[in-house]
Design a protein around this motif. Structure first.
Motif, PDB file in Angstrom:
ATOM      1  N   LYS A  53      -5.071   6.729   9.733  1.00 56.39           N
ATOM      2  CA  LYS A  53      -5.224   6.367   8.323  1.00 56.39           C
ATOM      3  C   LYS A  53      -4.603   7.439   7.427  1.00 56.39           C
ATOM      4  CE  LYS A  53      -8.612   5.342   4.704  1.00 56.39           C
ATOM      5  NZ  LYS A  53     -10.049   5.196   4.354  1.00 56.39           N
TER       6      LYS A  53
ATOM      7  N   GLN B 205      -4.433  -2.173   5.357  1.00 54.00           N
ATOM      8  CA  GLN B 205      -5.880  -2.016   5.263  1.00 54.00           C
ATOM      9  C   GLN B 205      -6.649  -3.335   5.296  1.00 54.00           C
ATOM     10  OE1 GLN B 205      -7.284  -0.221   1.628  1.00 54.00           O
ATOM     11  NE2 GLN B 205      -5.652  -1.106   0.406  1.00 54.00           N
TER      12      GLN B 205
ATOM     13  N   GLU C  86      -1.571   6.716   4.878  1.00 51.87           N
ATOM     14  CA  GLU C  86      -1.760   6.981   3.443  1.00 51.87           C
ATOM     15  C   GLU C  86      -0.657   7.898   2.923  1.00 51.87           C
ATOM     16  OE1 GLU C  86      -6.576   6.623   2.664  1.00 51.87           O
ATOM     17  OE2 GLU C  86      -5.762   8.516   3.394  1.00 51.87           O
TER      18      GLU C  86
ATOM     19  N   TRP D 168      -0.535   2.471   3.965  1.00 48.98           N
ATOM     20  CA  TRP D 168      -1.916   2.024   4.125  1.00 48.98           C
ATOM     21  C   TRP D 168      -2.191   0.709   3.398  1.00 48.98           C
ATOM     22  CZ3 TRP D 168      -5.413   2.418   7.548  1.00 48.98           C
ATOM     23  CH2 TRP D 168      -6.746   2.134   7.279  1.00 48.98           C
TER      24      TRP D 168
END
Length: 258
Positions: free
Chosen positions: A155, A168, A159, A164
């Motif tokens: 993650k 997500q 990001e 992301w």
């Protein structure tokens, strides 16, 4: 006379050392280790037992699950985490012996696809279109990013790379990194994000991309003796993890040995 006293003192020290080693050899070492270390620790446990150092009992799961079990009083002697967060969690609770803690291994995060996937090699950067690779209804298999170290690293990387937002809402968050690997092996997910060492043990997936090492915090596996466990047995096993034999096993499975 003084010389004789020194000799007696030395002899007692040596006898004491042998007594500690003998006591450790008679005790089972309970090792709680991150799922990504399963194959390596299983092999190392066999080597350790073959040397007559004592039997090894292992429990493999996500680092978060194991840490919470130890914090709740689960009987363990050694804890090997896939990140510093969960070792810090136990250290703050005085559930591990801080003096025995050291960083053992490193790893890499990779993007995998089923072996027969049409997905070619990709550059994992801010221009990667993950949504296209996943297709209309595919999901990205990864360790639960809220708890599992591999997912947490993944993650962070996505990001930083600006990816992301693409994924997500299209995750298949798994209980540990090995479960994430299995989902891709079965073809139930077109892509997965796992450690390089997990991808290396599977003949059913292939690596299609590598996450840049500077896109996430360094992947570090700390290890320590569990407070209240069998201290002598834990110390002996921790020493063995530093041996050339153990390091060779870790290297065979693709870990960066520290």
């Amino acid at each position: 006379m003084k010389s004789n006293k020194c000799m007696v003192g030395l002899l007692l020290m040596v006898m004491g050392l042998f007594a500690v080693q003998a006591a450790a050899a008679d005790q089972e070492v309970v090792v709680f280790a991150a799922a990504s270390t399963t194959n390596a620790i299983a092999d190392i446990g066999e080597l350790y037992a073959a040397k007559g150092a004592g039997p090894i009992k292992t429990s493999f799961a996500s680092s978060s699950t194991l840490a919470k079990q130890i914090a709740s009083g689960a009987p363990a002697d050694v804890y090997l985490s896939a990140n510093k967060k969960w070792m810090d969690f136990l250290e703050k609770k005085n559930a591990v012996d801080k003096a025995t803690r050291f960083d053992l291994l490193g790893n890499r995060i990779v993007l995998i696809a089923p072996l027969k996937s049409s997905i070619d090699k990709v550059q994992v950067n801010d221009a990667l279109d993950v949504a296209v690779l996943l297709g209309s209804d595919g999901r990205l298999s990864m360790g639960d990013p809220d708890h599992v170290p591999a997912g947490m690293y993944g993650k962070k990387a996505m990001e930083k790379l600006g990816l992301w937002n693409q994924v997500q809402g299209r995750l298949a968050p798994m209980k540990d990194v090995r479960a994430a690997l299995v989902l891709v092996e079965r073809g139930e997910a077109p892509l997965g994000q796992v450690y390089a060492t997990d991808a290396a043990i599977s003949k059913k997936v292939r690596v299609v991309g590598m996450f840049p090492t500077d896109s996430h915090p360094p992947i570090v596996y700390p290890v320590a003796a569990v407070a209240g466990g069998k201290a002598d047995a834990a110390a002996a096993f921790l020493d063995f993890l530093k041996s050339a034999e153990a390091k060779a096993v870790f290297a065979k499975y693709g870990f960066e040995v520290r």
